[in-house]
Design an enzyme around this catalytic site. Structure first.
Site, mmCIF file in Angstrom:
data_model
loop_
_atom_site.group_PDB
_atom_site.id
_atom_site.type_symbol
_atom_site.label_atom_id
_atom_site.label_comp_id
_atom_site.label_asym_id
_atom_site.label_seq_id
_atom_site.Cartn_x
_atom_site.Cartn_y
_atom_site.Cartn_z
ATOM 1 N N SER A 223 -5.947 10.076 -1.277
ATOM 2 C CA SER A 223 -5.955 10.732 -2.596
ATOM 3 C C SER A 223 -5.275 9.852 -3.643
ATOM 4 C CB SER A 223 -5.245 12.076 -2.507
ATOM 5 O OG SER A 223 -3.909 11.903 -2.089
ATOM 6 N N THR B 30 -0.910 -2.714 10.885
ATOM 7 C CA THR B 30 -1.413 -2.761 9.513
ATOM 8 C C THR B 30 -0.357 -3.424 8.744
ATOM 9 O OG1 THR B 30 -2.711 -0.840 9.380
ATOM 10 C CG2 THR B 30 -2.009 -1.538 7.395
ATOM 11 N N LYS C 204 3.980 -6.801 4.173
ATOM 12 C CA LYS C 204 3.722 -5.430 3.750
ATOM 13 C C LYS C 204 3.338 -4.624 4.987
ATOM 14 C CE LYS C 204 0.364 -3.433 3.338
ATOM 15 N NZ LYS C 204 -0.494 -2.557 4.230
ATOM 16 N N GLU D 259 6.622 4.815 7.268
ATOM 17 C CA GLU D 259 6.241 6.001 6.508
ATOM 18 C C GLU D 259 7.114 7.196 6.899
ATOM 19 O OE1 GLU D 259 1.589 4.770 5.725
ATOM 20 O OE2 GLU D 259 2.084 6.027 7.442
ATOM 21 N N THR E 60 0.868 -1.189 0.000
ATOM 22 C CA THR E 60 0.000 0.000 0.000
ATOM 23 C C THR E 60 0.907 1.242 0.000
ATOM 24 O OG1 THR E 60 -0.248 -0.267 2.399
ATOM 25 C CG2 THR E 60 -2.052 -1.050 1.018
ATOM 26 N N ASN F 151 0.228 10.489 5.466
ATOM 27 C CA ASN F 151 -1.069 10.160 6.042
ATOM 28 C C ASN F 151 -2.115 11.222 5.785
ATOM 29 O OD1 ASN F 151 -0.980 7.517 7.693
ATOM 30 N ND2 ASN F 151 1.002 8.477 8.047
#
Length: 412
Positions: free
Chosen positions: A412, A192, A181, A279, A155, A407
């Protein structure tokens, strides 16, 4: 911006006897990207799993738990883009429809299929597009598709995560290959993240159930990026039994210990890859706590430091504001902690310095030493609680500006 993490070399990812993988572009959320993966297992394969502790667990998680109790698993189906979480009864119906469609393609029962989803929460799964993509994924099934599958389950990941290993058990070579992932919404008690590890060892179902919990506890349940426990986390361990070793049935046997060590090693490498690809991450941090009365209190301290936004932002800035570490230790929840006996070190691969002792700053500590170490991409915070012989380790990363950007723009 992954920290010392590279895309796996396809040639290094070993096929596992009895496992085939196929991917397809189904347009589940975005066009022109692989977002659907099918994993087919040979008859007789054994499967075990652990899942998120989030009470809002996704529809596919609920179905996976039920199917693992009901039937011998023959296939897995994974979609990215939409998590099918927070979708109520329609979400469960869509997960069931996914299993039924793949079962019809493969000639197995619907409850022999495990469904997995990852992506945006609270949006309906476009099951028609998913089902339409299944024939392409099935037609793509092959043993050497781990590299493609590792990309198809991503993702916000910037790099695919996959690892292979071999070990000799009972005179037979056992092959292990896994993929994972995850980059954000990562917290212990699963995160996640999706993790799949297959081996061709012959091992009893009872020991496989034990092993998946042990491996998860030492790997995926020992990482944190942002302290958010997701709705979809799953770690699946597969044993096809095709290596030809005598079935492992005794947890005290040397064969089980060899298999356990190999599974834990691959799991840790996959879990650490998630943190390295956190991230916006620029630093990979090991929080090693020792000297505890038991492992639980060591984990409490490690998590307190690893979760702390103040600690993580200081590391991003390479700012040796190390009092933030002491504050996190202090609120970790150990009521009778004697801070006067506690010691803290800050280290890198090149050096380590004592930061705190006797309830305050170590007399030998110099801020320029801390600043120099904090410029490194890999750092260790070592904490000695001086209360006993237990220890625990948690891996985490820093918080950068990009974490907020990623985040803020996620949908989008």
């Amino acid at each position: 911006m992954a920290v010392n993490l590279n895309t796996p070399n396809p040639a290094d990812l070993l096929p596992v006897a009895g496992v085939r993988l196929g991917v397809a572009e189904a347009g589940i959320r975005k066009v022109n990207r692989r977002d659907l993966t099918v994993i087919e297992l040979v008859p007789g394969s054994r499967v075990a799993g652990v899942f998120t502790t989030n009470r809002f667990c996704a529809a596919p998680v609920q179905l996976c738990k039920a199917h693992l109790q009901e039937a011998q698993i023959r296939a897995l189906v994974i979609n990215t883009g939409v998590a099918n979480a927070g979708t109520g009864e329609p979400g469960l119906a869509n997960a069931r429809a996914t299993c039924e469609a793949l079962a019809a393609q493969l000639g197995v029962a619907a409850n022999q299929v495990l469904p997995f989803s990852t992506g945006v929460i609270l949006e309906p799964l476009p099951v028609d597009r998913l089902v339409a993509g299944l024939p392409r994924a099935v037609a793509d099934l092959r043993a050497d598709a781990w590299f493609d599958a590792a990309h198809a389950i991503m993702t916000t990941d910037t790099l695919a995560k996959a690892v292979s290993s071999t070990v000799e058990i009972g005179g037979r070579k056992v092959t292990l290959t896994g993929m994972s992932k995850g980059a954000g919404m990562i917290k212990p008690n699963m995160a996640t993240m999706l993790g799949y590890l297959a081996c061709d060892a012959a091992v009893s179902q009872a020991l496989l159930d034990q092993l998946v919990r042990e491996a998860a506890d030492l790997s995926f349940n020992s990482i944190t990026v942002d302290g958010d426990t997701s709705t979809n986390d799953s770690f699946i361990l597969i044993a096809t039994g095709r290596a030809g070793n005598t079935e492992i049935v005794d947890a005290a046997s040397a064969d089980y210990r060899k298999l356990r060590d190999a599974v834990v090693d691959v799991s840790i490498r996959l879990a650490q890859a998630i943190v390295r690809d956190g991230e916006g991450a620029t630093k990979f941090m090991t929080i090693a706590v020792e000297g505890g009365k038991d492992r639980d209190e060591c984990r409490k301290v490690a998590y307190a430091v690893g979760h702390s936004p103040l600690v993580k932002t200081a590391f991003f800035a390479s700012d040796p504001n190390l009092g933030r570490i002491l504050a996190a230790i202090g609120y970790a929840g150990i009521a009778d902690l004697d801070v006067s006996t506690l010691r803290v070190w800050l280290g890198s691969p090149a050096e380590s310095v004592l930061v705190a002792e006797h309830g305050g700053r170590a007399a030998s500590y110099r801020e320029e030493d801390g600043a120099r170490i904090m410029k490194e991409a890999e750092l260790t915070v070592r904490i000695d609680l001086a209360r006993g012989g237990a220890a625990a380790t948690v891996w985490t990363c820093d918080f950068s500006y990009d974490y907020v950007k990623i985040n803020a723009d996620y949908r989008s």
